[in-house]
Design a protein around this motif. Structure first.
Motif, PDB file in Angstrom:
ATOM      1  N   GLN A 637      37.127  54.574  44.915  1.00 49.78           N
ATOM      2  CA  GLN A 637      37.681  54.078  46.174  1.00 49.78           C
ATOM      3  C   GLN A 637      39.208  54.123  46.178  1.00 49.78           C
ATOM      4  O   GLN A 637      39.888  53.182  46.602  1.00 49.78           O
ATOM      5  CB  GLN A 637      37.184  52.659  46.461  1.00 49.78           C
ATOM      6  CG  GLN A 637      35.674  52.565  46.640  1.00 49.78           C
ATOM      7  CD  GLN A 637      35.200  51.164  46.968  1.00 49.78           C
ATOM      8  OE1 GLN A 637      35.722  50.177  46.446  1.00 49.78           O
ATOM      9  NE2 GLN A 637      34.214  51.060  47.847  1.00 49.78           N
ATOM     10  N   VAL A 638      39.754  55.231  45.680  1.00 54.94           N
ATOM     11  CA  VAL A 638      41.202  55.429  45.705  1.00 54.94           C
ATOM     12  C   VAL A 638      41.519  56.760  46.360  1.00 54.94           C
ATOM     13  O   VAL A 638      40.690  57.670  46.402  1.00 54.94           O
ATOM     14  CB  VAL A 638      41.812  55.396  44.287  1.00 54.94           C
ATOM     15  CG1 VAL A 638      41.618  54.032  43.663  1.00 54.94           C
ATOM     16  CG2 VAL A 638      41.229  56.479  43.412  1.00 54.94           C
ATOM     17  N   GLU A 642      47.812  56.703  45.589  1.00 56.92           N
ATOM     18  CA  GLU A 642      47.628  55.297  45.266  1.00 56.92           C
ATOM     19  C   GLU A 642      47.744  55.080  43.754  1.00 56.92           C
ATOM     20  O   GLU A 642      47.736  56.021  42.976  1.00 56.92           O
ATOM     21  CB  GLU A 642      46.264  54.808  45.768  1.00 56.92           C
ATOM     22  CG  GLU A 642      46.172  54.720  47.284  1.00 56.92           C
ATOM     23  CD  GLU A 642      44.891  54.052  47.750  1.00 56.92           C
ATOM     24  OE1 GLU A 642      44.921  53.400  48.791  1.00 56.92           O
ATOM     25  OE2 GLU A 642      43.862  54.184  47.056  1.00 56.92           O
ATOM     26  N   LYS A 706      41.173  50.033  40.541  1.00 63.49           N
ATOM     27  CA  LYS A 706      42.059  50.196  41.693  1.00 63.49           C
ATOM     28  C   LYS A 706      43.051  49.045  41.757  1.00 63.49           C
ATOM     29  O   LYS A 706      42.724  47.899  41.458  1.00 63.49           O
ATOM     30  CB  LYS A 706      41.245  50.254  42.972  1.00 63.49           C
ATOM     31  CG  LYS A 706      42.079  50.507  44.223  1.00 63.49           C
ATOM     32  CD  LYS A 706      41.220  50.645  45.459  1.00 63.49           C
ATOM     33  CE  LYS A 706      42.078  50.906  46.693  1.00 63.49           C
ATOM     34  NZ  LYS A 706      41.265  51.095  47.917  1.00 63.49           N
ATOM     35  N   ILE A 707      44.304  49.356  42.145  1.00 60.89           N
ATOM     36  CA  ILE A 707      45.351  48.347  42.298  1.00 60.89           C
ATOM     37  C   ILE A 707      45.619  48.164  43.789  1.00 60.89           C
ATOM     38  O   ILE A 707      45.928  49.130  44.491  1.00 60.89           O
ATOM     39  CB  ILE A 707      46.648  48.770  41.573  1.00 60.89           C
ATOM     40  CG1 ILE A 707      46.390  48.877  40.069  1.00 60.89           C
ATOM     41  CG2 ILE A 707      47.774  47.787  41.869  1.00 60.89           C
ATOM     42  CD1 ILE A 707      47.545  49.466  39.300  1.00 60.89           C
ATOM     43  N   ASN A 708      45.525  46.958  44.269  1.00 61.31           N
ATOM     44  CA  ASN A 708      45.721  46.692  45.690  1.00 61.31           C
ATOM     45  C   ASN A 708      47.005  45.944  45.991  1.00 61.31           C
ATOM     46  O   ASN A 708      47.382  45.773  47.137  1.00 61.31           O
ATOM     47  CB  ASN A 708      44.543  45.877  46.239  1.00 61.31           C
ATOM     48  CG  ASN A 708      43.242  46.653  46.166  1.00 61.31           C
ATOM     49  OD1 ASN A 708      43.190  47.804  46.570  1.00 61.31           O
ATOM     50  ND2 ASN A 708      42.195  46.015  45.638  1.00 61.31           N
ATOM     51  N   SER A 709      47.678  45.475  44.961  1.00 60.31           N
ATOM     52  CA  SER A 709      48.833  44.605  45.138  1.00 60.31           C
ATOM     53  C   SER A 709      49.995  45.316  45.815  1.00 60.31           C
ATOM     54  O   SER A 709      50.420  46.400  45.413  1.00 60.31           O
ATOM     55  CB  SER A 709      49.284  44.071  43.779  1.00 60.31           C
ATOM     56  OG  SER A 709      50.549  43.491  43.858  1.00 60.31           O
ATOM     57  N   LYS A 710      50.556  44.694  46.852  1.00 64.24           N
ATOM     58  CA  LYS A 710      51.736  45.230  47.519  1.00 64.24           C
ATOM     59  C   LYS A 710      52.938  45.197  46.580  1.00 64.24           C
ATOM     60  O   LYS A 710      53.736  46.124  46.519  1.00 64.24           O
ATOM     61  CB  LYS A 710      52.037  44.410  48.777  1.00 64.24           C
ATOM     62  CG  LYS A 710      53.255  44.912  49.548  1.00 64.24           C
ATOM     63  CD  LYS A 710      53.497  44.064  50.789  1.00 64.24           C
ATOM     64  CE  LYS A 710      54.761  44.547  51.517  1.00 64.24           C
ATOM     65  NZ  LYS A 710      55.033  43.704  52.719  1.00 64.24           N
TER      66      LYS A 710
END
Length: 726
Positions: A637-638, A642, A706-710
């Motif tokens: 899911q990337v 990203e 996956k990394i989601n952090s802004k």
């Protein structure tokens, strides 16, 4: 590439350069001939011009080569010795720094024994410095523990060639033989990116009618030019070679006369490959059975053929067997020892060949003599003017040195022009081991990740300041000439070794006035050895535009093509060895479902210490990334661009995603040229080959998060913008 060359050439054209100094590029093993353009008034190097009439590369240079001088005068260049005081590295005089080094060596060795102080060298050192470092370890320190980063590069191929041929010279033929080959089988080598100026030789071969086959899990730039690319399952290389040989035997595509007259042991190998049918081999390797048959027929029926390997199959815990399985093909076909036929382990580092010939490796003395061979020990002792009993024995390999540091058995380390904290596998473990040392001394140009940990840092010399010989991937010995002096109080590396030897009471063994003096002693030390340089002189190198070893006498021209009449074993024959495929030690599973592999980029070199400080190069690739197939990206899911966190059993690291169809869905690729938190070696596996002691850089099981952090995204942007400050 063309744009980069144009940009830089435009700067050269406007330079006020008046003097040209002939030299050779500091980077890859091609060692392309270049002219350094030096401004007379300032001694500043204004640019580089390829030399057109040199037999290697024929007037070409790659993007790294055309700007190879720039890092030598980078603003971060070390120009004063540094000594750690109160936890901080502080500038001190040479007298204080060298005295501190000598005192710490004596203290450690008096308390724990000579072997408690180790030495770590590099494959980019000149032959003279590699030779002198080996002598320094064994005569000045009397320690057995010396090894170098070439253990991480060529050791598996070297071990395999020694077993099969009786001697290790990376290429058995000169580069000029490549266009004569009608079939070129490239296994685990990305020549287009790692040795760019070698590519025209392959293109010329294709123009002459050659077919090129590339075996690689990735569709690299090299694979894109191939007539056949097989995207092999990582870690199954020996199975594929056995499958190809199976077809050659079954279809009588072998050279029975050559096998009978010039080899031993073929029957055992023929028996070993009997079960590797195309169908079985296809199951093991993911290479279609029809491709296996096609390769066997092309290779077996070709009038001339070359087989080339590199780190892809060598940097594995079964790297020696991988290479032997390739050499079995070469011997069975009889395609060696004649024009357009042979084998080549495509060396990576600038002096990856010469750097291992003259004593940096734990088990070797100059000339490829063995440190545990009584005759070899006696001869080198006589050259050095010491008693044979004073020579230490065989020491530990590169990674094993760090294991001994972790155990407390090694208390001090001297590092010359290498960055092992970054370049070693499982680097968090290595960093912890180094942090536990009583004393770390580093000689380098910059504060590398290793140097930042040092107690004493000595500012050494850049390639533009050093004079000395290098041995390129062909076995051609060339001379580099110095174009400028070291800046500030930086010193020539070889003089640092001589100065330390004097403080340790060994001055009489290290009394040289020039690098040519060191080379003259190297010639004598190598005489009669397998890597015999005794007939090579600086003047002869320049007259002949390089001299191939072995060259055993002044009137010998050098040996361009190896094994034309006999191999290097005492009986004169090559030796077959049966190989059975063994799967990698760390296989993907439910927790770690992918295979991680590593490699190089055209723009950078080794751990990037030099190339990340070169503006034009770093601007093109300021940060690492992870290549993954679209299917893999979708499953994780990337999307392209990203960030993800890669996790192995040893650690984790974060990279930007590069989605590409040029890689297998079960495989990830991260380039190796970055330090600290951007280093892929935080993840890699230190499983060692039982013979070469090569770590398994190319294979380990990995998972994707996956990394989601802004905030993470903003940090990534800053890292890429500044290239970690480089």
């Amino acid at each position: 590439m063309e744009k980069l060359l144009y940009e830089y050439q435009s700067r050269i054209d406007h330079a006020n350069s008046e003097t040209g100094v002939s030299s050779h590029c500091c980077f890859c093993s091609m060692q392309c001939a270049i002219e350094l353009r030096v401004e007379t008034a300032s001694s500043r190097i204004s640019g580089i011009q390829p030399i057109k009439d040199f037999p290697v590369a024929s007037g070409k240079a790659c993007p790294k080569g055309i700007v190879a001088h720039e890092h030598a005068r980078h603003r971060e260049r070390l120009t004063m010795p540094l000594l750690r005081k109160g936890g901080e590295l502080t500038m001190v005089s040479w007298e204080e720094a060298l005295s501190a080094v000598a005192d710490r060596i004596r203290t450690i060795q008096q308390r724990y024994g000579s072997d408690a102080f180790a030495v770590f060298g590099g494959g980019s050192l000149t032959n003279e410095k590699a030779y002198l470092l080996g002598k320094f370890a064994r005569v000045a320190l009397r320690t057995k523990n010396i090894d170098y980063n070439g253990r991480y590069c060529m050791s598996s191929a070297a071990t395999a060639m020694n077993k099969v041929f009786g001697v290790d010279r990376g290429m058995t033929v000169p580069l000029s033989d490549i266009p004569l080959a009608k079939l070129i089988l490239i296994v685990g080598a990305n020549i287009a990116d790692c040795q760019p100026t070698m590519l025209p030789y392959l293109r010329q071969a294709q123009k002459n009618g050659a077919k090129i086959v590339v075996v690689d899990p990735r569709k690299t730039t090299t694979a894109k030019m191939a007539d056949l690319h097989v995207a092999i399952k990582p870690g199954t290389d020996s199975a594929l070679m056995n499958g190809i040989l199976h077809v050659m035997v079954e279809e009588d595509l072998i050279d029975s006369s050559f096998i009978a007259e010039r080899t031993v042991g073929f029957e055992e190998v023929a028996d070993a490959v009997r079960s590797y049918t195309p169908a079985k081999t296809a199951q093991l390797t993911d290479v279609p059975a029809e491709d296996i048959v096609q390769i066997a027929r092309w290779y077996g029926t070709a009038e001339t053929a070359l087989l080339l390997t590199a780190r892809g199959i060598e940097q594995q815990a079964r790297g020696v067997n991988n290479v032997i399985s390739c050499l079995n093909l070469v011997l069975a076909s009889g395609k060696i020892g004649k024009p357009g036929c042979g084998y080549g382990a495509v060396t990576g580092q600038g002096n990856g060949q010469g750097g291992r010939e003259h004593g940096q490796k734990a088990d070797q003395l100059p000339g490829y003599r063995l440190i545990e061979n009584p005759e070899d020990r006696a001869y080198i002792a006589s050259v050095w003017g010491i008693d044979e009993c004073e020579l230490p024995g065989k020491g530990k390999s590169a990674y094993e040195l760090f294991e001994d540091m972790a155990k407390g058995e090694i208390k001090g380390l001297f590092v010359l022009a290498s960055n092992p904290v970054t370049s070693s596998p499982n680097s968090s473990f290595v960093k912890k081991a180094v942090a536990g040392l009583d004393t770390l001394v580093v000689v380098d140009l910059f504060l590398t990740e290793t140097a930042k940990m040092a107690d004493i840092v000595l500012p050494g010399s850049a390639w533009t300041e050093d004079e000395g010989t290098m041995t390129n991937l062909e076995g051609r010995v060339i001379v580099r000439r110095a174009a400028q002096k070291p800046p500030g109080q930086a010193r020539l590396d070889w003089r640092i070794l001589a100065d330390l030897a004097k403080l340790l009471g060994k001055e009489r063994f290290f009394s040289y006035d020039s690098t040519e003096d060191i080379f003259e002693e190297l010639r004598l030390a190598s005489a009669g050895g397998k890597a015999d340089y005794s007939g090579i002189t600086y003047s002869k190198i320049e007259q002949q535009r390089g001299v191939f070893w072995p060259c055993p006498s002044d009137d010998h021209p050098g040996t361009e093509r190896m094994f034309t009449e006999r191999f290097a074993h005492s009986h004169g024959k090559a030796v077959f060895y049966p190989v059975q495929f063994e799967p990698p030690k760390e296989m993907p599973d439910e927790e770690y479902p992918y295979t991680l592999t590593t490699g190089r980029l055209m723009i950078h070199y080794l751990t990037g210490v030099q190339t990340r400080r070169t503006v034009l190069l770093n601007s093109r690739q300021p940060a690492p990334y992870v290549e993954m197939h679209p299917q893999t990206a979708a499953a994780s899911q990337v999307e392209d661009g990203e960030r993800v966190e890669l996790v192995t059993r040893r650690g984790s690291a974060k990279f930007k995603v590069k989605v590409t169809t040029a890689i297998r869905p079960d495989t990830l690729f991260v380039p190796m040229h970055w330090e600290e938190e951007q280093s892929v070696n935080l993840l890699t596996l230190a499983e060692l080959d039982p013979e070469s002691r090569m770590p398994e850089f190319k294979l380990c099981a990995v998972s994707i998060k996956k990394i989601n952090s802004k905030a993470e995204g903003e940090r990534t942007h800053e890292l890429e913008k500044i290239g970690l400050g480089r």
